[in-house]
Design a protein around this motif. Sequence first.
Motif, PDB file in Angstrom:
ATOM      1  N   ARG A  52       0.836  -1.208   0.000  1.00 54.95           N
ATOM      2  CA  ARG A  52       0.000   0.000   0.000  1.00 54.95           C
ATOM      3  C   ARG A  52       0.865   1.249   0.000  1.00 54.95           C
ATOM      4  O   ARG A  52       0.568   2.218  -0.703  1.00 54.95           O
ATOM      5  CB  ARG A  52      -0.928   0.000   1.216  1.00 54.95           C
ATOM      6  CG  ARG A  52      -2.144  -0.858   1.010  1.00 54.95           C
ATOM      7  CD  ARG A  52      -3.143  -0.669   2.129  1.00 54.95           C
ATOM      8  NE  ARG A  52      -3.558  -1.997   2.520  1.00 54.95           N
ATOM      9  CZ  ARG A  52      -3.641  -2.442   3.754  1.00 54.95           C
ATOM     10  NH1 ARG A  52      -3.368  -1.658   4.759  1.00 54.95           N
ATOM     11  NH2 ARG A  52      -4.012  -3.670   4.013  1.00 54.95           N
ATOM     12  N   ASP A  53       1.923   1.224   0.815  1.00 56.14           N
ATOM     13  CA  ASP A  53       2.821   2.377   0.847  1.00 56.14           C
ATOM     14  C   ASP A  53       3.488   2.591  -0.503  1.00 56.14           C
ATOM     15  O   ASP A  53       3.639   3.729  -0.959  1.00 56.14           O
ATOM     16  CB  ASP A  53       3.889   2.203   1.932  1.00 56.14           C
ATOM     17  CG  ASP A  53       3.324   2.319   3.337  1.00 56.14           C
ATOM     18  OD1 ASP A  53       2.185   2.821   3.477  1.00 56.14           O
ATOM     19  OD2 ASP A  53       4.012   1.901   4.289  1.00 56.14           O
TER      20      ASP A  53
ATOM     21  N   ARG B 158       2.299   1.720  -3.466  1.00 54.97           N
ATOM     22  CA  ARG B 158       1.294   2.253  -4.396  1.00 54.97           C
ATOM     23  C   ARG B 158       1.021   3.723  -4.125  1.00 54.97           C
ATOM     24  O   ARG B 158       0.917   4.528  -5.055  1.00 54.97           O
ATOM     25  CB  ARG B 158      -0.001   1.456  -4.286  1.00 54.97           C
ATOM     26  CG  ARG B 158       0.087   0.092  -4.913  1.00 54.97           C
ATOM     27  CD  ARG B 158      -1.264  -0.596  -4.928  1.00 54.97           C
ATOM     28  NE  ARG B 158      -1.087  -1.996  -5.255  1.00 54.97           N
ATOM     29  CZ  ARG B 158      -1.552  -2.991  -4.522  1.00 54.97           C
ATOM     30  NH1 ARG B 158      -2.251  -2.756  -3.434  1.00 54.97           N
ATOM     31  NH2 ARG B 158      -1.339  -4.233  -4.894  1.00 54.97           N
ATOM     32  N   LYS B 159       0.907   4.066  -2.842  1.00 52.48           N
ATOM     33  CA  LYS B 159       0.637   5.458  -2.471  1.00 52.48           C
ATOM     34  C   LYS B 159       1.801   6.340  -2.922  1.00 52.48           C
ATOM     35  O   LYS B 159       1.586   7.410  -3.496  1.00 52.48           O
ATOM     36  CB  LYS B 159       0.434   5.563  -0.963  1.00 52.48           C
ATOM     37  CG  LYS B 159       0.074   6.951  -0.494  1.00 52.48           C
ATOM     38  CD  LYS B 159      -0.167   6.985   0.995  1.00 52.48           C
ATOM     39  CE  LYS B 159      -0.443   8.388   1.475  1.00 52.48           C
ATOM     40  NZ  LYS B 159      -0.635   8.442   2.923  1.00 52.48           N
ATOM     41  N   SER B 160       3.026   5.893  -2.672  1.00 52.63           N
ATOM     42  CA  SER B 160       4.195   6.662  -3.081  1.00 52.63           C
ATOM     43  C   SER B 160       4.256   6.811  -4.598  1.00 52.63           C
ATOM     44  O   SER B 160       4.564   7.885  -5.117  1.00 52.63           O
ATOM     45  CB  SER B 160       5.480   5.989  -2.590  1.00 52.63           C
ATOM     46  OG  SER B 160       5.573   6.078  -1.199  1.00 52.63           O
TER      47      SER B 160
ATOM     48  N   ASP C 190       1.715   6.739  -6.669  1.00 51.42           N
ATOM     49  CA  ASP C 190       0.661   7.672  -7.074  1.00 51.42           C
ATOM     50  C   ASP C 190       1.047   9.114  -6.761  1.00 51.42           C
ATOM     51  O   ASP C 190       0.837  10.011  -7.573  1.00 51.42           O
ATOM     52  CB  ASP C 190      -0.662   7.332  -6.376  1.00 51.42           C
ATOM     53  CG  ASP C 190      -1.262   6.020  -6.862  1.00 51.42           C
ATOM     54  OD1 ASP C 190      -0.839   5.532  -7.936  1.00 51.42           O
ATOM     55  OD2 ASP C 190      -2.135   5.474  -6.160  1.00 51.42           O
ATOM     56  N   GLN C 191       1.620   9.336  -5.579  1.00 51.79           N
ATOM     57  CA  GLN C 191       2.046  10.688  -5.211  1.00 51.79           C
ATOM     58  C   GLN C 191       3.143  11.190  -6.137  1.00 51.79           C
ATOM     59  O   GLN C 191       3.134  12.357  -6.536  1.00 51.79           O
ATOM     60  CB  GLN C 191       2.530  10.715  -3.758  1.00 51.79           C
ATOM     61  CG  GLN C 191       1.414  10.596  -2.747  1.00 51.79           C
ATOM     62  CD  GLN C 191       1.930  10.476  -1.324  1.00 51.79           C
ATOM     63  OE1 GLN C 191       3.067  10.076  -1.086  1.00 51.79           O
ATOM     64  NE2 GLN C 191       1.084  10.826  -0.373  1.00 51.79           N
TER      65      GLN C 191
END
Length: 116
Positions: A71-72, A74-76, A78-79
Amino acid sequence: MKRAQVIDLLIKLKEEYAHQIDTSDTEIDRLHENLKDFPFDVACENVRQHMLTNPWPPKIAQIRGGSGDLRDQRKSKDQTSDYFTERDRSRAAAKPVPPGWKEELYARINKGTTAR
């Protein structure tokens, strides 16, 4: 993950590990309690990868895999994508500094005034 999806996961595990998998209601409830916040598709992929390399059934931690890490990541990702998109937009909207601007600024600084 829903209880029915836990049962689907156990069916996949049962196909590979036959007599080593407990499919009792108690075990289904235990797995559901520990996997209810976890995405089914990620669990299936983690189980598939586990089955390719391990002769023993996976524990809950192995079914979850590095979910926080994933999740981290993917979040990174995306950011980072959002950041570069914004940079591209800013670059496209950027205009060159007007001629003489730098010299005018230095002159005002040397005079001790920055007001125009």
